[in-house]
Design an enzyme around this catalytic site. Structure first.
Site, PDB file in Angstrom:
ATOM      1  N   ARG A  23      -4.118  -6.726 -82.029  1.00  0.00           N
ATOM      2  CA  ARG A  23      -3.187  -7.808 -81.713  1.00  0.00           C
ATOM      3  C   ARG A  23      -1.940  -7.291 -81.004  1.00  0.00           C
ATOM      4  NH1 ARG A  23       0.388 -11.977 -85.437  1.00  0.00           N
ATOM      5  NH2 ARG A  23       0.294 -13.757 -84.008  1.00  0.00           N
TER       6      ARG A  23
ATOM      7  N   SER B 295       1.466 -16.699 -79.649  1.00  0.00           N
ATOM      8  CA  SER B 295       0.311 -16.154 -80.344  1.00  0.00           C
ATOM      9  C   SER B 295       0.262 -16.845 -81.691  1.00  0.00           C
ATOM     10  CB  SER B 295       0.448 -14.635 -80.518  1.00  0.00           C
ATOM     11  OG  SER B 295      -0.701 -14.103 -81.161  1.00  0.00           O
ATOM     12  N   SER B 296      -0.803 -17.585 -81.940  1.00  0.00           N
ATOM     13  CA  SER B 296      -0.864 -18.463 -83.109  1.00  0.00           C
ATOM     14  C   SER B 296      -0.875 -17.661 -84.411  1.00  0.00           C
ATOM     15  CB  SER B 296      -2.110 -19.343 -83.046  1.00  0.00           C
ATOM     16  OG  SER B 296      -2.096 -20.157 -81.901  1.00  0.00           O
ATOM     17  N   GLN B 297      -0.547 -18.340 -85.482  1.00  0.00           N
ATOM     18  CA  GLN B 297      -0.568 -17.733 -86.814  1.00  0.00           C
ATOM     19  C   GLN B 297      -1.988 -17.272 -87.128  1.00  0.00           C
ATOM     20  OE1 GLN B 297       0.877 -20.407 -89.789  1.00  0.00           O
ATOM     21  NE2 GLN B 297       1.006 -18.848 -91.379  1.00  0.00           N
TER      22      GLN B 297
END
Length: 367
Positions: free
Chosen positions: A40, A89-91
């Site tokens: 990530r 950037s999503s959870q």
């Protein structure tokens, strides 16, 4: 100075995957491996803090803060337009929930609407193979960096710059379409690009709907439990940017029948998002993190302000707060239903969200 993050990041990813497993967000071993192995930090080399500060892995002053945040279960703003957040950037827990809700099997062809950083496309490519994954976003200043980061991480899915509401018909049909940006209605073009037994997973209101085509121009589906907050789908560059707050109301205030704490009720917020889509909220909190006041506005210039004395003032072309009061009254009369008690039907009569069954109380999407 270049810092080798290989071991440190890998350990942080494993810890994140374990945390997601412990909370029940990750149950499929294949998706757990993807979260453990897809880096990530490559896709989020920097993010913006709530105050607008740029927190970067390349800046020694913010490096540790950046690395920690990237491997926490939190969404991170990664792109701003005119000072407003327009991509993130999503959870990770929400990403895991959505990916597992796709119920994919090997060889499936998947389209993602909303490439963002490219991280979700990398997770899909890890699970399904890069040739089976297509992702699209509106602006080259989003897809360009996503493409580069995907290549750095070792993935080469199909990355397209264009209007996500139109899909990518050249690579259709798709077994699954996953939408990672907020919708007010379901684009018909996407439904047309699904296989007969495929489905679309998309956020409407603040919950996820799994929608199956049932014929030409028709579809039906149900909502999943839990919340799903996403930035809105952009149809053109500059579109989808949160509206600037209009001037606060200066006219007289009236007593509100919508209590401040209802705003923190995610089940009600689902219905509010269906009844009045496109709202932007600001809150006032006391020392106990309880909501004591709020401001809510719409791109059409309407605004409402809830004061600490439980009175509300409104301005603009429509009465936003009155619409929210009506939705809350309906919510209470229905017994405070959860999102998974709702479904959706799409057909010639429009797109309707209904309670319990297709004959139950309903609201038209996009009004």
């Amino acid at each position: 100075m270049t810092i080798d993050l290989t071991d440190q990041a890998a350990e942080a990813r494993r810890a994140l995957a374990q945390a997601l497993t412990d909370t029940g967000d990750l149950t499929d071993p294949a998706w757990r491996r993807a979260f453990e192995e897809v880096p990530r930090h490559v896709f989020v080399p920097y993010f913006y803090a709530p105050d607008g500060e740029r927190v970067s892995g390349a800046d020694p002053a913010t490096h540790e803060r950046w690395l920690t945040a990237v491997h926490e279960d939190r969404s991170l703003v990664t792109h701003r337009t005119g000072g407003a957040a327009t991509s993130s950037s999503s959870q990770p827990s929400l990403m895991a929930t959505m990916l597992e809700a796709l119920t994919v099997t090997d060889g499936m062809n998947v389209l993602e609407i909303g490439a963002g950083t490219g991280y979700n496309a990398a997770l899909l490519a890890h699970r399904l193979g890069e040739t089976n994954v297509t992702t699209i976003d509106i602006a080259p200043d989003i897809t360009g960096p996503a493409l580069e980061r995907l290549a750095t991480a070792g993935y080469q899915p199909h990355v397209i710059t264009g209007d996500g509401s139109l899909g990518v018909p050249d690579r259709a049909p798709y077994d699954r379409i996953i939408v990672t940006c907020g919708l007010t209605t379901v684009p018909s073009a996407l439904l047309q690009q699904l296989t007969d037994d495929g489905f679309l997973l998309a956020p409407l209101g603040n919950a996820l709907a799994r929608i199956h085509p049932t014929g030409p121009g028709t579809a039906t589906g149900r909502f999943l439990p839990g919340g799903a907050f996403f930035m809105p789908l952009r149809h053109a560059q500059g579109d989808g940017v949160p509206a600037r707050r209009p001037p606060l109301p200066t006219g007289p205030a009236r007593p509100s029948t919508l209590p401040a704490d209802a705003i923190a009720d995610n089940h009600f917020r689902f219905l509010a998002g269906i009844a009045v889509p496109g709202l932007t909220w600001q809150y006032d909190l006391n020392d106990n993190n309880e909501i004591t006041g709020a401001r809510v506005w719409h791109p059409d210039g309407s605004i409402a302000q809830l004061h600490s004395d439980a009175t509300v003032a409104e301005a603009g072309p429509r009465s936003l707060w009155a619409a929210l009061e009506e939705a809350h009254h309906s919510y209470q009369i229905a017994g405070r239903p959860t999102p998974d008690q709702y479904g959706i039907t799409i057909g010639p009569e429009g797109q309707l969200v209904w309670l319990d069954n297709s004959e139950g109380p309903s609201r038209a999407l996009g009004e």
